[in-house]
Design a protein around this motif. Structure first.
Motif, PDB file in Angstrom:
ATOM      1  N   GLU A  25      24.891  42.862 -38.458  1.00 40.68           N
ATOM      2  CA  GLU A  25      23.561  42.912 -37.871  1.00 40.68           C
ATOM      3  C   GLU A  25      23.588  41.999 -36.657  1.00 40.68           C
ATOM      4  O   GLU A  25      24.093  40.878 -36.726  1.00 40.68           O
ATOM      5  N   MET A  26      23.058  42.491 -35.532  1.00 39.04           N
ATOM      6  CA  MET A  26      23.022  41.692 -34.305  1.00 39.04           C
ATOM      7  C   MET A  26      21.588  41.632 -33.804  1.00 39.04           C
ATOM      8  O   MET A  26      20.885  42.642 -33.772  1.00 39.04           O
ATOM      9  N   SER A  27      21.179  40.432 -33.418  1.00 38.35           N
ATOM     10  CA  SER A  27      19.853  40.261 -32.833  1.00 38.35           C
ATOM     11  C   SER A  27      19.950  39.228 -31.716  1.00 38.35           C
ATOM     12  O   SER A  27      20.935  38.501 -31.600  1.00 38.35           O
ATOM     13  N   ILE A  28      18.911  39.201 -30.905  1.00 30.24           N
ATOM     14  CA  ILE A  28      18.831  38.230 -29.816  1.00 30.24           C
ATOM     15  C   ILE A  28      17.530  37.474 -29.990  1.00 30.24           C
ATOM     16  O   ILE A  28      16.458  38.090 -30.052  1.00 30.24           O
ATOM     17  N   THR A  29      17.632  36.156 -30.094  1.00 28.64           N
ATOM     18  CA  THR A  29      16.439  35.341 -30.288  1.00 28.64           C
ATOM     19  C   THR A  29      15.618  35.317 -29.001  1.00 28.64           C
ATOM     20  O   THR A  29      16.131  35.618 -27.921  1.00 28.64           O
ATOM     21  N   PRO A  30      14.346  34.930 -29.096  1.00 30.05           N
ATOM     22  CA  PRO A  30      13.524  34.809 -27.882  1.00 30.05           C
ATOM     23  C   PRO A  30      14.124  33.851 -26.847  1.00 30.05           C
ATOM     24  O   PRO A  30      13.877  33.984 -25.657  1.00 30.05           O
ATOM     25  N   GLN A  31      14.962  32.903 -27.278  1.00 27.97           N
ATOM     26  CA  GLN A  31      15.619  31.963 -26.371  1.00 27.97           C
ATOM     27  C   GLN A  31      16.900  32.541 -25.770  1.00 27.97           C
ATOM     28  O   GLN A  31      17.576  31.892 -24.981  1.00 27.97           O
ATOM     29  N   GLY A  32      17.276  33.764 -26.161  1.00 26.98           N
ATOM     30  CA  GLY A  32      18.453  34.415 -25.608  1.00 26.98           C
ATOM     31  C   GLY A  32      19.733  34.215 -26.406  1.00 26.98           C
ATOM     32  O   GLY A  32      20.792  34.683 -25.997  1.00 26.98           O
ATOM     33  N   MET A  33      19.666  33.524 -27.537  1.00 22.22           N
ATOM     34  CA  MET A  33      20.852  33.333 -28.368  1.00 22.22           C
ATOM     35  C   MET A  33      21.193  34.657 -29.050  1.00 22.22           C
ATOM     36  O   MET A  33      20.318  35.338 -29.572  1.00 22.22           O
ATOM     37  N   ILE A  34      22.477  35.029 -29.017  1.00 18.26           N
ATOM     38  CA  ILE A  34      22.940  36.235 -29.697  1.00 18.26           C
ATOM     39  C   ILE A  34      23.388  35.826 -31.100  1.00 18.26           C
ATOM     40  O   ILE A  34      24.176  34.891 -31.255  1.00 18.26           O
ATOM     41  N   VAL A  35      22.864  36.514 -32.099  1.00 17.61           N
ATOM     42  CA  VAL A  35      23.172  36.193 -33.491  1.00 17.61           C
ATOM     43  C   VAL A  35      23.824  37.406 -34.134  1.00 17.61           C
ATOM     44  O   VAL A  35      23.290  38.515 -34.075  1.00 17.61           O
ATOM     45  N   TYR A  36      24.999  37.185 -34.708  1.00 16.32           N
ATOM     46  CA  TYR A  36      25.726  38.232 -35.417  1.00 16.32           C
ATOM     47  C   TYR A  36      25.877  37.790 -36.873  1.00 16.32           C
ATOM     48  O   TYR A  36      26.280  36.650 -37.134  1.00 16.32           O
ATOM     49  N   ASP A  37      25.572  38.681 -37.802  1.00 18.11           N
ATOM     50  CA  ASP A  37      25.799  38.419 -39.218  1.00 18.11           C
ATOM     51  C   ASP A  37      26.703  39.513 -39.750  1.00 18.11           C
ATOM     52  O   ASP A  37      26.331  40.697 -39.752  1.00 18.11           O
ATOM     53  N   ALA A  38      27.913  39.136 -40.173  1.00 15.94           N
ATOM     54  CA  ALA A  38      28.909  40.091 -40.651  1.00 15.94           C
ATOM     55  C   ALA A  38      29.088  39.942 -42.156  1.00 15.94           C
ATOM     56  O   ALA A  38      29.251  38.826 -42.656  1.00 15.94           O
ATOM     57  N   HIS A  39      29.056  41.077 -42.863  1.00 20.20           N
ATOM     58  CA  HIS A  39      29.186  41.109 -44.322  1.00 20.20           C
ATOM     59  C   HIS A  39      30.378  41.994 -44.664  1.00 20.20           C
ATOM     60  O   HIS A  39      30.405  43.171 -44.309  1.00 20.20           O
ATOM     61  N   GLN A  40      31.344  41.401 -45.366  1.00 20.53           N
ATOM     62  CA  GLN A  40      32.584  42.113 -45.662  1.00 20.53           C
ATOM     63  C   GLN A  40      32.951  41.907 -47.118  1.00 20.53           C
ATOM     64  O   GLN A  40      32.721  40.829 -47.687  1.00 20.53           O
TER      65      GLN A  40
END
Length: 148
Positions: free
Chosen positions: A76-91
């Motif tokens: 799952e990838m999202s971008i915070t209002p501050q512009g930080m890119i967040v990736y959450d990987a589940h394996q």
């Protein structure tokens, strides 16, 4: 379960907007991540604050001793209002990577910073850590080459 983390940063002679745009288009990661062979967008949902969350299935290929293994995992990838890119990987089996990436303006370019937090079964955490660190270091080096 065990936890570990690593951080890295690199200076790239490119505008922060250019670096951010490249990284936030996950399909571009096939050009820079040494293990990724395919990325498929599956859906877009929204966080409770309305932030879009893009869901993907990623296919990796990795050499393990004399064998070549392929495996898929969810991101799952999202971008915070501050512009930080967040990736959450589940394996499988119970491996989770939480990655936060920031593009910080510096001089005439960008200081790219990331923190990767890893949760994995105790017997696998060191292997996951070393493979993630090596692949992300290579990814940053390739990104620098492509964008400069």
């Amino acid at each position: 379960m065990s936890q570990t983390a690593f951080e890295q940063d690199i200076f790239i002679h490119a505008a922060p907007e250019k670096v951010h745009a490249f990284l936030s288009a996950l399909d571009n990661h096939t050009q820079i991540h040494p293990l990724i062979v395919a990325i498929r967008h599956t859906q877009t949902s929204a966080a409770s604050d309305g932030t879009p969350i893009n869901h993907y299935v990623i296919r990796d290929r990795m050499k393990q001793g004399p064998f070549m293994m392929t495996f898929s995992y969810r991101v799952e990838m999202s971008i915070t209002p501050q512009g930080m890119i967040v990736y959450d990987a589940h394996q499988f089996p119970a491996i989770y990577l939480h990655n936060t990436t920031m593009c910080v303006p510096e001089d005439n370019g960008t200081r790219l910073k990331e923190r990767v937090e890893i949760t994995a079964p105790r017997l696998m955490v060191n292997t996951v850590y070393s493979q993630a660190l090596a692949s992300h270091q290579e990814m940053f080096a390739k990104l620098k080459t492509i964008l400069e």
